[in-house]
Design an enzyme around this catalytic site. Structure first.
Site, PDB file in Angstrom:
ATOM      1  N   ASN A 198       0.829  -1.202   0.000  1.00 33.18           N
ATOM      2  CA  ASN A 198       0.000   0.000   0.000  1.00 33.18           C
ATOM      3  C   ASN A 198       0.866   1.256   0.000  1.00 33.18           C
ATOM      4  O   ASN A 198       2.088   1.197   0.131  1.00 33.18           O
ATOM      5  CB  ASN A 198      -0.951  -0.016   1.197  1.00 33.18           C
ATOM      6  CG  ASN A 198      -2.313   0.551   0.848  1.00 33.18           C
ATOM      7  OD1 ASN A 198      -2.430   1.454   0.031  1.00 33.18           O
ATOM      8  ND2 ASN A 198      -3.348   0.019   1.467  1.00 33.18           N
ATOM      9  N   HIS A 235      23.363   1.104  12.519  1.00 32.29           N
ATOM     10  CA  HIS A 235      24.659   1.763  12.611  1.00 32.29           C
ATOM     11  C   HIS A 235      25.381   1.241  13.846  1.00 32.29           C
ATOM     12  O   HIS A 235      24.758   0.742  14.785  1.00 32.29           O
ATOM     13  CB  HIS A 235      24.481   3.283  12.696  1.00 32.29           C
ATOM     14  CG  HIS A 235      24.059   3.886  11.404  1.00 32.29           C
ATOM     15  ND1 HIS A 235      24.960   4.209  10.416  1.00 32.29           N
ATOM     16  CD2 HIS A 235      22.850   4.202  10.915  1.00 32.29           C
ATOM     17  CE1 HIS A 235      24.313   4.710   9.381  1.00 32.29           C
ATOM     18  NE2 HIS A 235      23.016   4.712   9.655  1.00 32.29           N
ATOM     19  N   ALA A 239      -0.969  -1.046   8.926  1.00 37.34           N
ATOM     20  CA  ALA A 239      -0.490   0.305   8.635  1.00 37.34           C
ATOM     21  C   ALA A 239       0.447   0.816   9.725  1.00 37.34           C
ATOM     22  O   ALA A 239       0.259   0.547  10.913  1.00 37.34           O
ATOM     23  CB  ALA A 239      -1.679   1.258   8.497  1.00 37.34           C
ATOM     24  N   ALA A 264      -1.329  -2.836  13.383  1.00 38.68           N
ATOM     25  CA  ALA A 264      -0.998  -1.470  12.985  1.00 38.68           C
ATOM     26  C   ALA A 264      -0.150  -0.792  14.057  1.00 38.68           C
ATOM     27  O   ALA A 264      -0.373  -0.974  15.254  1.00 38.68           O
ATOM     28  CB  ALA A 264      -2.278  -0.673  12.743  1.00 38.68           C
ATOM     29  N   ARG A 303       4.459  -7.881  20.632  1.00 42.04           N
ATOM     30  CA  ARG A 303       4.400  -9.123  21.397  1.00 42.04           C
ATOM     31  C   ARG A 303       3.226  -9.956  20.900  1.00 42.04           C
ATOM     32  O   ARG A 303       2.233  -9.415  20.396  1.00 42.04           O
ATOM     33  CB  ARG A 303       4.280  -8.838  22.884  1.00 42.04           C
ATOM     34  CG  ARG A 303       2.988  -8.223  23.277  1.00 42.04           C
ATOM     35  CD  ARG A 303       2.963  -7.674  24.689  1.00 42.04           C
ATOM     36  NE  ARG A 303       1.669  -7.277  25.150  1.00 42.04           N
ATOM     37  CZ  ARG A 303       0.838  -6.413  24.542  1.00 42.04           C
ATOM     38  NH1 ARG A 303       1.142  -5.882  23.413  1.00 42.04           N
ATOM     39  NH2 ARG A 303      -0.325  -6.107  25.085  1.00 42.04           N
TER      40      ARG A 303
END
Length: 189
Positions: free
Chosen positions: A89, A119, A144, A162, A182
């Site tokens: 999406n 990093h 999302a 989401a 979780r």
């Protein structure tokens, strides 16, 4: 150094040190990714053209069953593998230097971030990068605004809620939510 040298190093999980020849190759490939995603996101394209641009970005064929809704960004592009019937999406961001594999029949929600680089924590080596592949199994739904962090594997049939931040592997058939994500239950049959 060539692109394949960089891909081999990243797929092996080797650290890419700052100012190294491999780091330079990564930056050159990133310029190509910016050019292609700029074209992809700059105006409307028919679905076939979107797949053509996606194939240019990842450097391999994209199945005709793959759907991508722009805008989409990838800061490298050449280490993404997509299965069949994948839906991505709008607003997704893939940092794919370490490798992203998405299995068949996956749904990737709005604004999902998949990151494959860390990093170095040591300040003197902070610009060094540590790649780690993200693998999304078959028939996975990522909701999302979720973020999948480097080195994570999401098992087949799993659901990522989401806005979840996935910091560790997700078992097959699990539903995960939260930050850090979780397991809250299993996917019903």
């Amino acid at each position: 150094m060539e692109l394949q040298d960089l891909l081999d190093a990243m797929d092996a999980g080797r650290t890419i040190t700052a100012d190294s020849p491999l780091h330079e190759v990564m930056h050159l490939a990133s310029q190509d990714a910016q050019r292609i995603t700029g074209e992809l996101n700059g105006s409307y394209h028919e679905p076939e053209r979107v797949r053509e641009l996606l194939a240019d970005l990842i450097g391999k064929p994209v199945d005709e069953t793959v759907t991508l809704f722009p805008p989409f960004t990838s800061d490298f592009g050449k280490n993404i593998t997509l299965g069949k019937r994948v839906f991505i999406n709008s607003g997704c961001r893939f940092q794919d230097q370490g490798g992203i594999t998405i299995g068949d029949d996956c749904l990737i929600g709005h604004n999902v971030v998949i990151a494959t680089l860390n990093h170095d924590l040591a300040p003197s080596r902070r610009a060094d990068m540590h790649p780690a592949r993200v693998t999304i199994g078959r028939n996975v739904w990522i909701g999302a605004n979720a973020t999948i962090l480097p080195g994570v594997t999401v098992g087949d049939d799993a659901v990522v809620g989401a806005a979840s931040v996935v910091t560790k592997d997700v078992p097959a058939g699990a539903i995960v939510v939260g930050s850090p994500a979780r397991v809250v239950r299993s996917v019903p049959e």
